[in-house]
Design a protein around this motif. Structure first.
Motif, PDB file in Angstrom:
ATOM      1  N   GLN A   5     -10.293   0.654   7.395  1.00  0.00           N
ATOM      2  CA  GLN A   5     -10.525   1.744   6.444  1.00  0.00           C
ATOM      3  C   GLN A   5     -10.648   1.203   5.015  1.00  0.00           C
ATOM      4  O   GLN A   5     -11.518   1.629   4.247  1.00  0.00           O
ATOM      5  N   ARG A   6      -9.796   0.277   4.654  1.00  0.00           N
ATOM      6  CA  ARG A   6      -9.846  -0.270   3.293  1.00  0.00           C
ATOM      7  C   ARG A   6     -11.111  -1.096   3.076  1.00  0.00           C
ATOM      8  O   ARG A   6     -11.679  -1.104   1.983  1.00  0.00           O
TER       9      ARG A   6
ATOM     10  N   LEU B 166       0.847  -1.191   0.000  1.00  0.00           N
ATOM     11  CA  LEU B 166       0.000   0.000   0.000  1.00  0.00           C
ATOM     12  C   LEU B 166       0.886   1.247   0.000  1.00  0.00           C
ATOM     13  O   LEU B 166       1.837   1.338   0.785  1.00  0.00           O
TER      14      LEU B 166
ATOM     15  N   ASP C  83      -6.692   4.835  -2.840  1.00  0.00           N
ATOM     16  CA  ASP C  83      -6.261   3.649  -2.096  1.00  0.00           C
ATOM     17  C   ASP C  83      -4.814   3.795  -1.646  1.00  0.00           C
ATOM     18  O   ASP C  83      -3.936   3.001  -2.004  1.00  0.00           O
ATOM     19  N   ARG C  84      -4.578   4.792  -0.825  1.00  0.00           N
ATOM     20  CA  ARG C  84      -3.230   5.038  -0.321  1.00  0.00           C
ATOM     21  C   ARG C  84      -3.330   5.655   1.070  1.00  0.00           C
ATOM     22  O   ARG C  84      -4.397   6.094   1.512  1.00  0.00           O
TER      23      ARG C  84
ATOM     24  N   TYR D   2      -6.409   7.745   5.556  1.00  0.00           N
ATOM     25  CA  TYR D   2      -6.580   6.855   4.407  1.00  0.00           C
ATOM     26  C   TYR D   2      -7.266   7.615   3.289  1.00  0.00           C
ATOM     27  O   TYR D   2      -8.347   8.188   3.474  1.00  0.00           O
TER      28      TYR D   2
ATOM     29  N   ALA E 276      -9.284   7.140   0.323  1.00  0.00           N
ATOM     30  CA  ALA E 276     -10.066   6.088  -0.319  1.00  0.00           C
ATOM     31  C   ALA E 276     -10.114   6.255  -1.826  1.00  0.00           C
ATOM     32  O   ALA E 276     -10.240   5.270  -2.561  1.00  0.00           O
TER      33      ALA E 276
ATOM     34  N   ARG F  68     -15.377   6.474  -7.522  1.00  0.00           N
ATOM     35  CA  ARG F  68     -15.318   5.061  -7.885  1.00  0.00           C
ATOM     36  C   ARG F  68     -16.146   4.738  -9.123  1.00  0.00           C
ATOM     37  O   ARG F  68     -16.123   3.620  -9.629  1.00  0.00           O
TER      38      ARG F  68
ATOM     39  N   ILE G   2      -5.941   0.344   9.452  1.00  0.00           N
ATOM     40  CA  ILE G   2      -5.809   0.426   7.997  1.00  0.00           C
ATOM     41  C   ILE G   2      -6.731  -0.591   7.328  1.00  0.00           C
ATOM     42  O   ILE G   2      -7.416  -0.283   6.346  1.00  0.00           O
ATOM     43  N   ALA G   3      -6.779  -1.803   7.859  1.00  0.00           N
ATOM     44  CA  ALA G   3      -7.637  -2.835   7.287  1.00  0.00           C
ATOM     45  C   ALA G   3      -9.105  -2.425   7.361  1.00  0.00           C
ATOM     46  O   ALA G   3      -9.876  -2.659   6.426  1.00  0.00           O
TER      47      ALA G   3
ATOM     48  N   ARG H  54     -14.006   1.034   2.094  1.00  0.00           N
ATOM     49  CA  ARG H  54     -13.876   1.789   0.843  1.00  0.00           C
ATOM     50  C   ARG H  54     -15.049   1.468  -0.091  1.00  0.00           C
ATOM     51  O   ARG H  54     -15.390   0.299  -0.279  1.00  0.00           O
TER      52      ARG H  54
END
Length: 239
Positions: free
Chosen positions: A71-72, A20, A42-43, A37, A39, A236, A68-69, A75
């Protein structure tokens, strides 16, 4: 109109944190490290005080793996411009329909966007249709606010910048993200009013904000907050 504050500047090349992208940014007034984060791209964005150690910052960011997990996982999913998908459009949800018996020219009605022709070309035609719709509606919005403000706008262009919803050049050329046509009308009009207001005030001082609200005809905070909430999903669409 920027999508985030930019008085923070990147200090070094991005760092790979378990696959990441981690971007270090130093802020002259930062007193502690802050991880955010992004979104849309994706960084991770890690803000550091001016003299903070990057090695220590990397170790601290790695210790935030659970956050972090989470937040992802939250997304928004990508929304391809493919048959059967629903996309937001001017405050409604549109069902994308490919009908081999229909005309290649897309038809909008009853909550559907229908078109024929080769199915593999359908997403590109939807994308072009959305850009045209954005240009038409934003041109109307800009004309309305420019007349109200008694200012001149020399052009309206449509693009897809990741860091700005709109911009205004010193020469009076306005540029907007086509994705605004997927936002509710009050959000799209707010961005148009914001950029037209820059024809009178090129900064973001008190006079600008007062004039912006005068043009918009209502408090801008609700529209600004809604755009911030919807932004990740809008980004997105078509990815």
């Amino acid at each position: 109109m920027k999508r985030g504050r930019s008085n923070i500047t990147s200090s070094t090349a991005p760092y790979d944190l378990d696959g990441l992208e981690l971007v270090f940014r130093r802020h002259p007034r930062a007193r502690r490290m802050r991880l955010r984060y992004d979104a849309e791209r994706d960084r991770l964005l890690l803000t550091l005080p001016p003299r903070a150690s990057q090695a220590r910052a990397r170790a601290w960011a790695r210790s935030q793996s659970d956050w972090i997990a989470e937040q992802r996982a939250a997304r928004p999913p990508s929304i391809p411009l493919a048959p059967g998908e629903h996309i937001p459009f001017c405050g409604e949800e549109l069902l994308l329909v490919h009908d081999p018996a229909a005309s290649r020219r897309l038809h909008h009605g009853d909550g559907r966007l229908v078109g024929g022709g080769p199915e593999e070309a359908f997403p590109a035609r939807v994308h072009a249709w959305l850009r045209r719709a954005a240009r038409d509606r934003l041109s109307e919005d800009v004309a309305f606010y420019a007349e109200k403000a008694r200012v001149t706008v020399t052009g309206v262009a449509i693009g897809d910048a990741r860091t700005r919803w709109g911009s205004c050049s010193p020469e009076g050329k306005l540029r907007f993200s086509w994705r605004l046509v997927c936002a509710p009308p009050e959000v799209r009009r707010y961005v148009a009013a914001h950029e037209v207001a820059h024809r009178r005030h090129m900064d973001h001082g008190p006079d600008f904000h007062a004039f912006e609200e005068e043009l918009y005809g209502a408090p801008t905070r609700p529209a600004r907050r809604l755009l911030r909430e919807l932004g990740p999903r809008l980004q997105r669409i078509g990815r």
